[in-house]
Design a protein around this motif. Structure first.
Motif, mmCIF file in Angstrom:
data_model
loop_
_atom_site.group_PDB
_atom_site.id
_atom_site.type_symbol
_atom_site.label_atom_id
_atom_site.label_comp_id
_atom_site.label_asym_id
_atom_site.label_seq_id
_atom_site.Cartn_x
_atom_site.Cartn_y
_atom_site.Cartn_z
ATOM 1 N N SER A 67 20.952 -7.464 64.042
ATOM 2 C CA SER A 67 22.200 -8.479 63.822
ATOM 3 C C SER A 67 22.172 -9.786 63.381
ATOM 4 N N ALA B 231 23.797 -5.154 67.278
ATOM 5 C CA ALA B 231 23.842 -5.209 65.824
ATOM 6 C C ALA B 231 24.787 -4.551 64.934
ATOM 7 N N GLY B 232 25.740 -4.238 65.932
ATOM 8 C CA GLY B 232 27.075 -3.887 65.157
ATOM 9 C C GLY B 232 26.904 -2.290 64.631
#
Ligand SMILES: Nc1ncnc2c1ncn2[C@@H]1O[C@H](COP(=O)(O)OP(=O)(O)OP(=O)(O)O)[C@@H](O)[C@H]1O
Ligand SMILES: [Mg+2]
Lengths: 361, 276
Positions: free
Chosen positions: B40, B146-147
């Protein structure tokens, strides 16, 4: 620790003992070894050991440090294997692969062993999962017998030495064994524990069980054992009913005026050979005569005949003395000349024991 | 059977069981959360190294492939812990003298040791499933941190393969456990067993740089190769071998090591002089 204080019903089977080296006749023996040999590398621990343990007795297994007592116990429980010789357990041969014989044997060897993170109760329970099946109520009985009921749920790692020892004795009794092998079971026990253990062992023997117990507490063995075997350097040096061995091993102690010691020795010479006549403490005037204890009067008479009057006379028998004599009495200072060392007679009946200095302890 | 259940009870009560499990879970969760946090943080950076590490982490945390990755993580780190655990259990039987008590009661040494290993097997099976689930949860958490998309989570073909994969993973960890168990039996000591086992683990990882063709047959390498699906790197201590065996061949080697270790345990226990 409850003692179960059962009364001994005489030493059943004691008379069946064969002497040392008696090669045959192992029929009514609970345990027999013949020519047992074992070396650890170059070090010989057992050197042709012949033991004959009659059924239904307490057998005191004695020997100096390093004599091979623990080694014998290890062989008897299959922990190590002998280099030679034979073992019979409860009348049948015990060889490699005969581990089922041990279902009828209980043992405490050297020091008791447990899972430190488990409680006493859990330890007994898990131990019972190996070997012969054990009814679960047996565990409670044993915890009660060894006086650990109140602490049975405590972790063994928090136990004192004597408590561990008690638990070890309980573990040895788990399968209600016909033959019990105990290696110095009194280690760390308090006086009450020792007395209770003695009573327990005697009770077991009176029920026909055989108790094979090694110990360095000779006074304890003397009151507990029916039969003793003494080993030294891996060999049997004497074996037989305790009473018989001791009656041959009487000792009469006489006290005369110190300047008359030599005269007394001369006067007593006809009764006992020089090596049976021991000067225990010249300064105090104590002498020991190794003679049957029934001959104390005779000793007194001989002295009086020589015009020497004893100021003290004691008679008794002593396992310690027999032990030291047979095992070479490796005391601090074996006395000079033909005078042999004499142990302090703490096993003898009479109080006021002579100061027995300069003798094997 | 009595002995097997007794073994389970003993392990269940043993602090080492939960310490090992707790450390394993903690370590894996920590690694995954750190991976997510790293990814991230590198989102906006334009640097090449930031990009490549983000790609690697994305590869690690993207489902359904992440299932395999998690299994690799569990097997490689779990294998080390399994080995230590096996060494602790076997070694303590000797150093505490509890084997002695059982043998003196007429118990078979071989049966005793093998059933003790078998009860470790049950504990490890439970442990692997639980740790795997926790690792997946941590990976999902880490991925969302971390998307990274978690849409592949319910991929049915991967999910239906999972039991078999887990079984292989268990066998692989059991092989490493057997190694620790055997070393500690030979050493008759937990500490010596644990020490030698750890040395073996790192020694193998180190040797793989020098002698990859030999090391690929060694216990830790075959264990991780047996569960790998060929893609990705996973996280491997001793298992980061550059050359590794194909999975099915590695599985055979896993069995060879496992059985070999148990044979050593049996022979040694049977012959040993128990003088403790
Ligand atoms: N594991 C071992 N390795 C090597 N030698 C040993 C081992 N165990 C015992 N010995 C040796 O064997 C001999 C007999 O030892 P053992 O332990 O049987 O004596 P013991 O009669 O039990 O003595 P103690 O009264 O001190 O307990 C000793 O010389 C000892 O050094
Ligand atoms: Mg000993």
């Amino acid at each position: 620790m409850i003692g179960t204080g059962g009364v001994r019903m005489g030493g059943a089977g004691v008379s069946a003992t064969s002497g040392a080296g008696g090669a045959s006749g192992t029929d009514d023996l609970a345990l027999a070894t013949r020519g047992l040999r074992k070396s650890y590398g170059p070090r010989r621990a057992l050197d042709g050991l012949d033991l004959s343990v009659p059924a239904g007795v307490v057998y005191g297994f004695l020997g100096p440090n390093g004599a091979g007592k623990t080694t014998t116990m290890r062989v008897l429980t299959g922990l190590i294997h002998a280099d030679g010789g034979t073992v019979e357990v409860l009348g049948k041969p015990f060889r490699r692969g005969d581990r089922h014989r041990l279902f009828e044997v209980g043992a405490l060897i050297e020091s008791p062993t447990f899972y430190p993170y488990l409680s006493a109760r859990a330890n007994l329970r898990e131990l019972a999962a190996s070997g012969a099946p054990v009814p679960s109520k047996r565990i409670e009985e044993l915890l009660d017998l060894v006086g650990l009921c109140d602490r049975a749920n405590d972790k063994v790692q928090n136990y004192s030495m004597g408590m561990k020892q008690r638990l070890g004795i309980a573990a040895a009794l788990l399968s209600d064994p016909k033959l019990l092998l105990l290696d110095e079971p009194a280690n760390g026990l308090d006086p009450a524990g020792i007395v209770a253990m003695r009573d327990t062992l005697k009770t077991l023997a009176s029920q026909g069980k055989t108790v094979f117990v090694s110990s360095h507490l000779l006074a304890e063995v003397q009151v507990m054992a029916d039969v003793v075997g003494i080993i030294a350097a891996g060999k049997l040096v004497r074996e037989g009913p305790l009473k018989e061995l001791l009656s041959m091993q009487g000792v009469i102690k006489v006290r005369v005026r110190p300047n008359l010691v030599d005269g007394a020795i001369a006067a007593l010479a006809p009764l006992a050979k020089a090596e049976r006549l021991t000067e225990t403490d010249r300064d105090e005037g104590w002498l020991s005569v190794h003679l049957g204890t029934n001959r104390a009067e005779e000793v007194n008479q001989k002295l009086a005949g020589a015009g020497i009057y004893a100021s003290g006379l004691e008679s008794g028998t002593d396992l310690e003395m027999l032990f030291l004599e047979l095992t070479g009495g490796q005391g601090p200072s074996s006395s000079e000349g033909e005078f042999v060392g004499l142990g302090s007679p703490n096993g003898a009946q009479n109080g006021g024991a002579p100061a027995g200095k300069g003798t094997a302890a | 059977m009595r002995l097997f259940f007794s073994g389970i009870r003993k392990l269940y009560r043993r602090p080492a069981t939960f310490v090992t499990f707790g450390l394993l879970v903690g370590l894996i969760v920590l690694i995954l959360i750190l991976a997510g946090a790293t990814a991230s943080r590198t989102v906006g950076t334009g640097s090449a190294s930031g990009q490549s590490s983000r790609a690697a982490i994305k590869d690690l945390l993207t489902f359904p492939g992440a299932y395999d990755r998690m299994l690799s993580v569990v097997v490689s780190i779990g294998g080390l812990f399994g080995m230590i655990y096996g060494a602790a259990i076997a070694g303590s039987e000797w150093s505490w003298g509890t084997l002695k008590s059982a043998v003196a009661r007429g118990e078979s040494r071989v049966r005793y040791m093998l059933l003790s290993y078998a009860s470790i097997g049950l504990m490890i099976a439970i442990g692997i499933v639980v740790v795997f689930v926790i690792a997946d949860v941590a990976a999902v958490a880490s991925a969302s941190l971390a998307g990274i998309s978690t849409s592949g989570l319910s991929d049915t073909s991967t999910l239906s393969d999972l039991p078999e994969r887990l079984l292989k993973g268990w066998v692989a960890v059991m092989e490493e456990t057997a190694l620790g168990f055997a070393i500690a039996t030979l050493a008759r000591s937990q500490l010596a067993g644990i020490g030698a086992g750890i040395a073996f683990y790192f020694g193998e990882g180190f040797a793989s740089l020098l002698l990859p063709d030999i090391v690929k047959f060694m216990p830790f390498s075959v264990a991780s190769a047996a569960v790998s699906t060929g893609s990705g790197s996973g996280l491997g201590g001793g298992a980061s071998a550059t050359a590794s065996l194909p999975a099915d061949q590695a599985l055979v080697m896993v069995f060879v090591w496992l059985i070999g270790c148990l044979v050593v345990v049996s022979l040694f226990s049977d012959r040993a002089e128990i003088t403790g």
